[in-house]
Design a protein around this motif. Sequence first.
Motif, short mmCIF file in Angstrom:
data_model
loop_
_atom_site.label_atom_id
_atom_site.label_comp_id
_atom_site.label_asym_id
_atom_site.label_seq_id
_atom_site.Cartn_x
_atom_site.Cartn_y
_atom_site.Cartn_z
N GLU A 157 -17.78 5.66 3.37
CA GLU A 157 -16.52 5.40 2.68
C GLU A 157 -15.32 5.82 3.53
OE1 GLU A 157 -16.69 7.40 -1.03
OE2 GLU A 157 -18.10 5.99 -1.93
N LEU A 158 -15.50 6.95 4.24
CA LEU A 158 -14.40 7.47 5.07
C LEU A 158 -14.26 6.72 6.38
CD1 LEU A 158 -15.01 11.30 4.55
CD2 LEU A 158 -13.20 9.92 3.53
N PRO A 161 -11.53 3.07 5.66
CA PRO A 161 -10.63 3.02 4.49
C PRO A 161 -9.69 1.82 4.58
CG PRO A 161 -9.82 4.61 6.08
CD PRO A 161 -11.14 4.11 6.62
#
Length: 271
Positions: A157-158, A161
Motif C-alpha cells: 500500500e505504501l 500511493p
Amino acid sequence: MTLVLNVSNHLIDNAESLAEEIVDGVLHNMKLKIPQWEKEQAITMYIEFINFLGNSLFIEEEEVPQTLIEWSKRNAARQVSPEGKISKIMVRYPPTRDIFTDIITNISIEFGLSLKDHSFIIKRINNMLDISLNETVFAFERLSDEYREETQRELAELSAPIVLIKEGTAVLPFIGIIDSYRASYIMEKVVPKIADLQLNYVIADFSGILKIDIDIARHLHQIGQMLDLLGIQTFTTGLRPELAQTVVNSGINMSKITTFANVKQALESIK
C-alpha cells in the motif's frame, strides 16, 4: 498399582508447590528473568499440567490439558515480530525436562516405585512436553506467515500511493523495491482506485525506486497499458539510466512511453 495411586495423589496434593519448583528451577538454570505476570501464568499452567498428569496415570490414552495447548500458542504469539525468535521458547524445554525428571525420580524413590512405573511417568511427561513444543512451533509458523502477509500488504500500500495534484491529474510515486507481490497489488488494487477517481493524467514517478528486474518492468508496463485502455494518459518520470536499461532489456519499446526527467516537467506539459 497402590504405589502409583500414592504418587498420583501426591502430585495432585502438591501441584502448586511442584509447579513453583519447576518454574523457579528453569529460570535459575537458564539465568532467565521474566515479568511476574509471565511467571504466574507459567505456574498456573504447570499446576494444571501436574494435576492432569496425576489424574492421567490410570488412563491409557496420552492426552494433554487444553491449558497447555493455549499456553504454548501464547508463548509463540509473543515471539511473532521482526526480531522474534522461536528459539527463545524452545531452549526452555530441555531444562524443563531435566527438572521434571529430577522431581519424578525423587518422588519415585520416596514411594518405592518400580523402574517400569517410573519410566511410564517420565514418558508421559515427555509426550506432553513434546506436544506443547510442537504446538508452539506450529503456532509460531502460522502467526509468522500471517504477520508477513499483513506486513507485505501494508508495504504494498505504501509502495504506490495515489497523490492527487489537481483536478484530473495524480502522481503515482513508486517507492522502495517493487517485487512481484507489489506489482500484482498495484494491478489489482491501485489501478481500480485510479479508475474510480476519473483521472485524465497519471504521472508514474520512478525516482523512489531502488531497483527493478526485467519481469517487474514488464508488470509495470502492463499497468501503464491498462491505464491507457481506461483512457488515462500516463507519463513516466524519474527513470534513472540503470532503470531505463532494465526496461530496454525487458523488450519494452521505449519510443511509445512519454518520459520526463521529473514530475515538475511532466506537470508543465499538461495544459
